[in-house]
Design a protein around this motif. Structure first.
Motif, PDB file in Angstrom:
ATOM      1  N   SER A 329       0.851  -1.188   0.000  1.00  0.00           N
ATOM      2  CA  SER A 329       0.000   0.000   0.000  1.00  0.00           C
ATOM      3  C   SER A 329       0.885   1.235   0.000  1.00  0.00           C
ATOM      4  O   SER A 329       1.829   1.319   0.787  1.00  0.00           O
ATOM      5  CB  SER A 329      -0.916   0.000   1.238  1.00  0.00           C
ATOM      6  OG  SER A 329      -1.606   1.237   1.351  1.00  0.00           O
ATOM      7  N   GLU A 331       0.247   5.404  -0.006  1.00  0.00           N
ATOM      8  CA  GLU A 331      -0.783   6.433   0.100  1.00  0.00           C
ATOM      9  C   GLU A 331      -0.143   7.812   0.125  1.00  0.00           C
ATOM     10  O   GLU A 331       0.815   8.047   0.862  1.00  0.00           O
ATOM     11  CB  GLU A 331      -1.593   6.236   1.394  1.00  0.00           C
ATOM     12  CG  GLU A 331      -2.157   4.838   1.561  1.00  0.00           C
ATOM     13  CD  GLU A 331      -2.378   4.505   3.034  1.00  0.00           C
ATOM     14  OE1 GLU A 331      -2.462   5.449   3.839  1.00  0.00           O
ATOM     15  OE2 GLU A 331      -2.436   3.316   3.362  1.00  0.00           O
ATOM     16  N   GLY A 374     -10.022   0.248   6.795  1.00  0.00           N
ATOM     17  CA  GLY A 374      -8.930   0.297   5.841  1.00  0.00           C
ATOM     18  C   GLY A 374      -7.818  -0.644   6.246  1.00  0.00           C
ATOM     19  O   GLY A 374      -7.817  -1.219   7.341  1.00  0.00           O
ATOM     20  N   ALA A 380     -13.109   3.205   7.201  1.00  0.00           N
ATOM     21  CA  ALA A 380     -13.460   3.577   5.831  1.00  0.00           C
ATOM     22  C   ALA A 380     -14.830   4.246   5.889  1.00  0.00           C
ATOM     23  O   ALA A 380     -15.836   3.591   6.167  1.00  0.00           O
ATOM     24  CB  ALA A 380     -13.491   2.342   4.938  1.00  0.00           C
ATOM     25  N   PHE A 570      -5.280   9.753  -5.161  1.00  0.00           N
ATOM     26  CA  PHE A 570      -5.652   8.443  -5.672  1.00  0.00           C
ATOM     27  C   PHE A 570      -4.858   8.055  -6.906  1.00  0.00           C
ATOM     28  O   PHE A 570      -5.254   7.173  -7.656  1.00  0.00           O
ATOM     29  CB  PHE A 570      -7.153   8.419  -5.953  1.00  0.00           C
ATOM     30  CG  PHE A 570      -7.973   8.461  -4.709  1.00  0.00           C
ATOM     31  CD1 PHE A 570      -8.401   7.297  -4.099  1.00  0.00           C
ATOM     32  CD2 PHE A 570      -8.288   9.661  -4.107  1.00  0.00           C
ATOM     33  CE1 PHE A 570      -9.128   7.331  -2.936  1.00  0.00           C
ATOM     34  CE2 PHE A 570      -9.012   9.709  -2.944  1.00  0.00           C
ATOM     35  CZ  PHE A 570      -9.442   8.538  -2.346  1.00  0.00           C
ATOM     36  N   ILE A 573      -4.181   4.172  -8.287  1.00  0.00           N
ATOM     37  CA  ILE A 573      -5.267   3.239  -7.984  1.00  0.00           C
ATOM     38  C   ILE A 573      -5.786   2.621  -9.274  1.00  0.00           C
ATOM     39  O   ILE A 573      -6.082   3.312 -10.241  1.00  0.00           O
ATOM     40  CB  ILE A 573      -6.409   3.971  -7.242  1.00  0.00           C
ATOM     41  CG1 ILE A 573      -6.020   4.183  -5.787  1.00  0.00           C
ATOM     42  CG2 ILE A 573      -7.701   3.183  -7.328  1.00  0.00           C
ATOM     43  CD1 ILE A 573      -7.092   4.814  -4.964  1.00  0.00           C
ATOM     44  N   PRO A 575      -8.625  -0.301  -9.914  1.00  0.00           N
ATOM     45  CA  PRO A 575      -9.519  -1.304  -9.311  1.00  0.00           C
ATOM     46  C   PRO A 575      -9.496  -2.639 -10.028  1.00  0.00           C
ATOM     47  O   PRO A 575      -9.912  -3.638  -9.460  1.00  0.00           O
ATOM     48  CB  PRO A 575     -10.898  -0.641  -9.399  1.00  0.00           C
ATOM     49  CG  PRO A 575     -10.773   0.375 -10.492  1.00  0.00           C
ATOM     50  CD  PRO A 575      -9.359   0.862 -10.446  1.00  0.00           C
ATOM     51  N   TYR A 608     -11.972   0.909  -2.679  1.00  0.00           N
ATOM     52  CA  TYR A 608     -11.524   2.219  -2.219  1.00  0.00           C
ATOM     53  C   TYR A 608     -12.736   3.127  -2.049  1.00  0.00           C
ATOM     54  O   TYR A 608     -13.681   3.089  -2.850  1.00  0.00           O
ATOM     55  CB  TYR A 608     -10.562   2.861  -3.219  1.00  0.00           C
ATOM     56  CG  TYR A 608      -9.322   2.059  -3.479  1.00  0.00           C
ATOM     57  CD1 TYR A 608      -8.176   2.252  -2.723  1.00  0.00           C
ATOM     58  CD2 TYR A 608      -9.293   1.091  -4.489  1.00  0.00           C
ATOM     59  CE1 TYR A 608      -7.027   1.502  -2.959  1.00  0.00           C
ATOM     60  CE2 TYR A 608      -8.151   0.346  -4.730  1.00  0.00           C
ATOM     61  CZ  TYR A 608      -7.026   0.557  -3.962  1.00  0.00           C
ATOM     62  OH  TYR A 608      -5.900  -0.184  -4.193  1.00  0.00           O
ATOM     63  N   VAL A 610     -13.626   6.967  -2.175  1.00  0.00           N
ATOM     64  CA  VAL A 610     -13.051   8.203  -2.684  1.00  0.00           C
ATOM     65  C   VAL A 610     -13.937   9.360  -2.248  1.00  0.00           C
ATOM     66  O   VAL A 610     -15.031   9.550  -2.767  1.00  0.00           O
ATOM     67  CB  VAL A 610     -12.935   8.176  -4.220  1.00  0.00           C
ATOM     68  CG1 VAL A 610     -12.267   9.445  -4.730  1.00  0.00           C
ATOM     69  CG2 VAL A 610     -12.182   6.951  -4.669  1.00  0.00           C
ATOM     70  N   ALA A 616      -6.268   7.996   0.030  1.00  0.00           N
ATOM     71  CA  ALA A 616      -6.425   6.782  -0.774  1.00  0.00           C
ATOM     72  C   ALA A 616      -5.896   5.584  -0.001  1.00  0.00           C
ATOM     73  O   ALA A 616      -4.708   5.453   0.203  1.00  0.00           O
ATOM     74  CB  ALA A 616      -5.682   6.931  -2.089  1.00  0.00           C
ATOM     75  N   GLU A 617      -6.784   4.718   0.419  1.00  0.00           N
ATOM     76  CA  GLU A 617      -6.367   3.542   1.175  1.00  0.00           C
ATOM     77  C   GLU A 617      -7.314   2.401   0.856  1.00  0.00           C
ATOM     78  O   GLU A 617      -8.537   2.588   0.819  1.00  0.00           O
ATOM     79  CB  GLU A 617      -6.383   3.829   2.679  1.00  0.00           C
ATOM     80  CG  GLU A 617      -5.916   2.671   3.518  1.00  0.00           C
ATOM     81  CD  GLU A 617      -5.930   2.993   5.010  1.00  0.00           C
ATOM     82  OE1 GLU A 617      -5.482   2.150   5.800  1.00  0.00           O
ATOM     83  OE2 GLU A 617      -6.393   4.082   5.377  1.00  0.00           O
ATOM     84  N   MET A 618      -6.753   1.220   0.600  1.00  0.00           N
ATOM     85  CA  MET A 618      -7.596   0.064   0.341  1.00  0.00           C
ATOM     86  C   MET A 618      -8.395  -0.271   1.586  1.00  0.00           C
ATOM     87  O   MET A 618      -7.885  -0.200   2.699  1.00  0.00           O
ATOM     88  CB  MET A 618      -6.737  -1.125  -0.088  1.00  0.00           C
ATOM     89  CG  MET A 618      -7.547  -2.349  -0.481  1.00  0.00           C
ATOM     90  SD  MET A 618      -6.499  -3.733  -1.025  1.00  0.00           S
ATOM     91  CE  MET A 618      -5.934  -3.088  -2.599  1.00  0.00           C
TER      92      MET A 618
END
Length: 758
Positions: A329, A331, A374, A380, A570, A573, A575, A608, A610, A616-618
């Protein structure tokens, strides 16, 4: 560590050989001038031809075209290296004398030798220049020519380049380097080491190659020479492209030193931060254990010569670090030179966490609710409403099996526990029965879904009219006048190009997206992709929903992140790089339908969130198989402020907008014309461009009114790339004409009867 020590001693040329060569350089021009005129023409030509070779060698040597390795290999290379300039001058003077004697004979040599006495004249200038060059050769070599006692002792043996005054440990490092790496028969000849520090546990230095050549020494090479593991060796970029820094540990790191951290930093420098790597010009700082992930966390910092970090996609970083995208990760932070890096052996999101209870979804004072956690353990969050800015929309996208249904349940349950009324439109008809039960008005199937949207539109019209009468600026919810959220599931079924209700659905959704926030009517759109053809062909719908709220990106194709203008946080990123399964050592080539969708081994709900102020973090949404038991049927809210609620079924059966215009009598459906707000569809980019150019048109029709692309962009408010593509397409169709004299200028063509006159 000790003070710096030079890695190799420069070998001085043999004094006797050097002096003979110096004498030859001084004598060569004079001998050529004195002997060549007395040779016959054939012999003089032969001498002049043979002199071309030393002239070429001298020129290449003076220009630095002869590499150090070549000079080390050829006999006398050390003398050539030391006599670059005088050798070149002597060669030029000798060649000039030989050529003059060959072409002009004895008169030419007389003019060359004595012409300086005829100054000022051309012959005098040439003679003066020749004598000055010859004298400069002798002057440059005065030190060599003046040495009367040449040394007879041979230079130091190549195998022992270190100075005798060096400590034994330092001398051994340098000797091994010279013998096995930088020496003539070493792995990387000519790539010398300069020690900048040495101690009992480590040493460091600078590797330098020949000018213009890269350093090719690797950790594996150094490991084999000094018999230490490659993980203890760090090679990083130097001050210029022909140098690198090296740090070598001589003993194993202790536990306090954190061996895994040193190995990670070395791995980052060698594979990620290297020149040509995915994040060149970076390094790690403050590497520490991350209790949330069980791995490590660190700051990614830009080097001094790097202005800002460039974040690549996680797939590239994972490949460089020899892991998977789910276990790394990166960020962004508010500092453009700083980012957060995490690397895990096992992701904390893999196990998944069930929803603790409906109270977890209660909004805080700013309207945020937690949909999951997250990778760092941070909540999140999604904002349902803003106390000052009104309701917030939500855009949810993900392929089948990515977990959209579970997130829709969480969103609906969040609205329910926070007292909002839910209008649920499900064109598919069987997407989420629990949400259907929580809704004040559900509409399933294509006809039911458009009916639910009509009810939502009617409530919106009422609140707009009421707000105008009450002169209310901001919506304030009450139990009788709650937030009313419209959830459109599988939006492509209603807004796609194959939907029979597309025009009416797009009309209503655009109204809710552009006007609903201030009326306390948020909109939740859920679908597989964000393509415009699946959203009523309206960029206004997509942009109003995203910029008026949040985007939840679950596993989908890579183009989806580019459909909206995401914040810089982001960057990187993608997906599409979220796999369907948590992959361990085994790889499944065949899809296994027996694995349930909410099994923790699947990446169900991973994605994610947004938002405008979120990092931005999974994250992974709470696991919720069914909302049954989490919601209270007695607390299902409905819009009591809407006077037509009792007639909602009749409202649902009455077309509005474009569909109503097709019906007899027109109007806006069940509402009187005076109560229906005017909702004009936003013109397309093509319509905006044609309108602007039409205003520029010459009223007399004599000249084309051209506008540059920059002017069209400013006047229409359309993105520059869209303007370029649209104008180019219209020019090919003949709708616009392109100005040949000035690139990038377009205008409407002249009327047919005026084109001949023009």
């Amino acid at each position: 560590m000790t003070i710096p020590h030079t890695a190799h001693a420069a070998e001085a040329p043999n004094p006797a050989v050097e002096k003979r060569f110096a004498v030859a350089q001084v004598a060569a021009p004079l001998l050529a001038a004195g002997v060549t005129p007395f040779l016959d023409s054939q012999a003089a030509g032969t001498v002049a031809t043979f002199l071309a070779a030393p002239v070429l060698v001298a020129g290449a040597n003076a220009a630095g075209l002869l590499s150090d390795r070549l000079l080390d290999d050829v006999p006398g290379g050390d003398v050539l290296r030391a006599h670059r300039r005088p050798f070149a001058l002597s060669a030029v003077a000798t060649a000039t004398a030989a050529a003059t004697a060959t072409v002009q004979g004895l008169p030419g040599i007389d003019a060359l030798l004595a012409g300086w006495m005829t100054m000022p004249s051309l012959a005098g200038l040439v003679s003066t220049a020749w004598w000055a060059t010859t004298g400069l050769v002798a002057f440059s070599l005065r030190r060599v020519l003046g040495s009367s006692k040449p040394k007879t002792k041979a230079p130091a043996a190549p195998a022992a380049p270190a100075e005798p005054t060096l400590p034994p440990a330092v001398a051994k490092v340098l000797q091994l380097w010279f013998a096995h790496i930088s020496g003539e028969y070493g792995a990387c000849p000519g790539q010398h080491l300069t020690l900048t520090g040495h101690g009992p546990e480590e040493w460091e230095g600078i590797i330098e190659a020949a000018p213009g050549r890269p350093v090719t020494v690797t950790s594996a090479t150094v490991s084999g020479v000094y018999r230490v593991p490659a993980a203890w060796i760090t090679i990083t970029e130097g001050h210029h492209d022909s140098s690198k820094r090296i740090h070598v540990r001589l003993v194993a790191p202790t536990e306090q030193d954190g061996p895994q951290y040193s190995a990670l930093e070395a791995l980052w420098l060698q594979r990620v931060a290297r020149k040509g790597g995915c994040m060149p010009g970076t390094h790690l700082e403050d590497i520490t254990e991350d209790p949330a992930t069980g791995g490590v966390a660190a700051w990614v910092m830009a080097d001094e010569d790097t202005d800002a970090l460039t974040i690549p996609d996680l797939y590239t970083i994972a490949g460089a670090l020899r892991t998977t995208p789910l276990l790394v990760s990166v960020e962004r932070t508010g500092n453009p030179r700083k980012a957060v890096f995490r690397m895990m052996d096992r992701s904390p999101l893999e196990d998944g966490r069930s929803l603790p209870g409906p109270e977890t979804l209660l909004a805080n004072k700013n309207g945020f609710v937690q949909l999951g956690t997250g990778v760092s353990g941070k909540p999140a969050r999604v904002q349902l409403y803003d106390p000052e800015g009104g309701a917030r929309h939500v855009l949810l996208t993900g392929v089948t099996g990515a977990g959209k249904g579970g997130v829709i349940q969480l969103l609906a349950l969040s609205y329910h526990v926070n007292g909002a009324a839910i209008i649920y439109a499900d064109p598919k008809g069987s997407s989420n029965p629990d949400v259907e039960d929580m809704a004040a008005y559900p509409g399933c199937g294509l006809d039911g879904a458009i009916g639910a949207l009509r009810v939502a539109y009617a409530i919106l019209c009422h609140r707009i009219e009421e707000s105008r009468d009450l002169r209310a600026k901001n919506f304030q919810p009450t139990p009788e006048r709650p937030y009313v959220v419209t959830i459109l599931d599988e939006m492509s079924q209603a807004l796609g190009d194959k939907s029979p209700h597309r025009a009416e659905a797009a009309f209503i959704v655009l109204a809710l997206a552009s006007l609903g926030r201030s009326m306390g009517m948020p909109l939740v759109l859920c679908g597989q992709i964000l393509n415009l053809d699946q959203m009523g062909a309206s960029a206004a719908i997509r942009d109003n929903v995203f910029y008026g709220g949040a985007l939840i990106l679950l596993r989908s194709d890579s183009a989806q992140a580019g459909r909206v203008d995401l914040p810089r946080a982001f960057d990187g990123i993608d997906p599409s790089q979220i796999p369907a399964y948590w992959k361990g050592d085994e790889e499944n080539l065949i899809y296994d339908p027996s694995v349930p969708e909410d099994d923790p081994r699947r990446t169900f709900g991973v994605g994610y969130v947004v938002g405008p102020d979120e990092r931005a973090e999974m994250m992974r949404a709470w696991l919720l198989e069914s909302a049954a038991g989490h919601w209270n049927p007695a607390r299902v809210a409905y819009p009591a402020d809407f006077p037509g609620w009792a007639d909602r079924d009749a409202i649902a059966a009455t077309p509005v907008g474009p569909a109503a215009e097709e019906a007899a009598g027109g109007g806006a459906g069940w509402m009187p014309a005076s109560a229906a707000p005017v909702l004009v569809k936003e013109p397309t980019a093509e319509e905006k461009i044609l309108t602007v150019l039409d205003e520029r048109r010459d009223p007399m029709g004599l000249e084309v009114g051209y506008l540059h692309l920059d002017q069209i962009t400013d006047m229409t408010g359309v993105a520059r790339k869209t303007v370029e593509n649209t104008c180019s397409r219209l020019a090919k169709k003949g709708t616009l004409v392109r100005r040949s004299a000035n690139a990038g200028e377009y205008g409407l063509p002249l009327p047919t009867d005026k084109q001949g006159a023009a």
